[in-house]
Design a protein around this motif. Structure first.
Motif: not given
Length: 407
Positions: A203-204, A229-234, A249-254
């Motif tokens: 991805g870009i 520090f951490t993050v929420k799923l979009p 992997d789709d979650m990582l991209f988002k």
């Protein structure tokens, strides 16, 4: 309850973090950057909304509140400015319940014959006095000898003393394993520390740079990437490190597309679980293996660590000590695929002594490389996930601590 605190809580629950910073007085703003407060609040927001709050301490305009989230609590420390409509001090920190003291007797097999035995017994007694904890295993490596001490129980009330083979969650100590894996990739010529991380991600991501400076591999390891520090799923707004998240992997991209840097990478250290988690994902993709396979190949087998795992079998779970939170409540077995490289390892005191021995003697190229400062220096700095510090007596200290909800 003062109006300022009520306003802060309301703004927090509505994700109005800049509005909270706007409530600071001029002296606070002169000394604390808005980006620092936004980063702090974004990290706290991964716990969800504040369900309720109560005043814990009030002294001369200084107030400490306990903030209740779904499963955790934080302390909010604020000091009111002269006009009482702004604050001159603001901080969030983990809530720590005062220990419930009173336990005077606990299981152990310490012979208490040497100075080391006595020193360990005193430290264990101070810890085991707290009725909210169940047990403790301590390992010491000194003069090329290993010593193991066990105290308490593997579960409250079961009468079973931990052993050298009792399994524990080691939390963020996992990160130094990930640092060694990065060092190994450099030694093998697969990566360079200053590589742009986007080189290894599908991805870009124009957002993974700031003022033309990209996030690099080494910055994921020494916590200077600028990532939170951490993050929420979009999509769901759920904490990405929750054990209930079935990561893919789709979650990582988002997640990577949702990140916004607000400082130049490599300039300032801000501890980031997300950074080390992404590093683990990158290393797995480079080698075409899972993170646990990399651990096994490059660390666990060479070190002889036969009881250290990410995912435990049913038989191995029966060897686990039961975890308890700060209020003495039992916690469950925890696993999250994204968090594997940031805090997912389970191990025993005997295996961890083998790990410590390897760091102190018979050091290979990758291990030694991971010990070298990549931010700061040997007086005070960071290696590849190792905290580095030189004591007043001139001793070099390499360290990392770790904890989970129950350990």
């Amino acid at each position: 309850m003062n109006n300022l605190t009520s306003t802060i809580i309301s703004e927090f629950n509505n994700n109005h973090f800049k509005e909270i910073y706007a409530l600071a007085d001029s002296s606070f703003k002169a000394n604390v950057a808005e980006s620092d407060i936004l980063s702090l609040l974004n990290s706290a927001a991964t716990l969800g909304k504040i369900k309720k709050y109560e005043l814990a301490i009030a002294e001369d305009g200084n107030h400490t509140y306990r903030l209740y989230f779904d499963n955790k609590s934080l302390f909010l420390d604020i000091s009111l400015a002269f006009d009482s409509t702004s604050f001159s001090r603001f901080g969030l920190r983990p809530y720590k319940l005062p220990p419930v003291l009173g336990r005077t007797d606990f299981l152990h097999e310490n012979p208490i014959k040497t100075n080391l035995d006595s020193t360990i017994q005193k430290a264990a007694k101070d810890y085991m006095e707290n009725k909210n904890v169940a047990g403790l295993s301590i390992g010491v490596f000194t003069n090329n000898e290993m010593y193991i001490y066990n105290f308490g129980e593997t579960q409250k009330g079961n009468g079973t003393l931990p052993t050298e083979n009792t399994i524990y969650e080691i939390g963020s100590v996992t990160k130094v394993f990930t640092g060694i894996l990065l060092a190994n990739a450099v030694v093998e010529g697969k990566v360079k520390l200053d590589d742009d991380i986007r080189k290894y991600l599908p991805g870009i991501y124009p957002n993974l740079e700031y003022q033309g400076r990209p996030v690099t591999l080494v910055q994921l390891s020494n916590h200077t990437s600028g990532l939170p520090f951490t993050v929420k799923l979009p999509d769901t707004k759920e904490d990405a490190f929750s054990p209930f998240v079935n990561f893919n992997d789709d979650m990582l991209f988002k997640i990577l597309n949702s990140v916004k840097l607000d400082t130049v990478p490599g300039v300032q250290k801000n501890y980031s679980n997300l950074g080390t988690a992404i590093l683990g994902q990158i290393l797995a993709k480079i080698y075409g293996q899972s993170y646990e396979q990399l651990l096994t190949t490059y660390i666990l087998k060479p070190y002889g660590m036969k009881q250290t795992k990410i995912i435990l079998s049913k038989k191995e779970k029966r060897k686990m000590s039961t975890g308890y939170d700060m209020e003495g409540k039992e916690t469950k077995y925890w696993y999250n695929k994204l968090a594997e490289s940031a805090g997912g390892i389970h191990s025993t005191v005997s295996d961890m002594l083998l790990f410590v021995k390897k760091q102190m003697s018979d050091v290979d190229n990758a291990t030694n490389f991971s010990h070298q400062p990549t931010f700061g220096d040997k007086q005070e700095g960071v290696g590849l996930n190792w905290d580095i510090y030189t004591t007043k007596k001139g001793y070099l200290r390499l360290a990392h601590d770790g904890g989970t909800d129950g350990f």
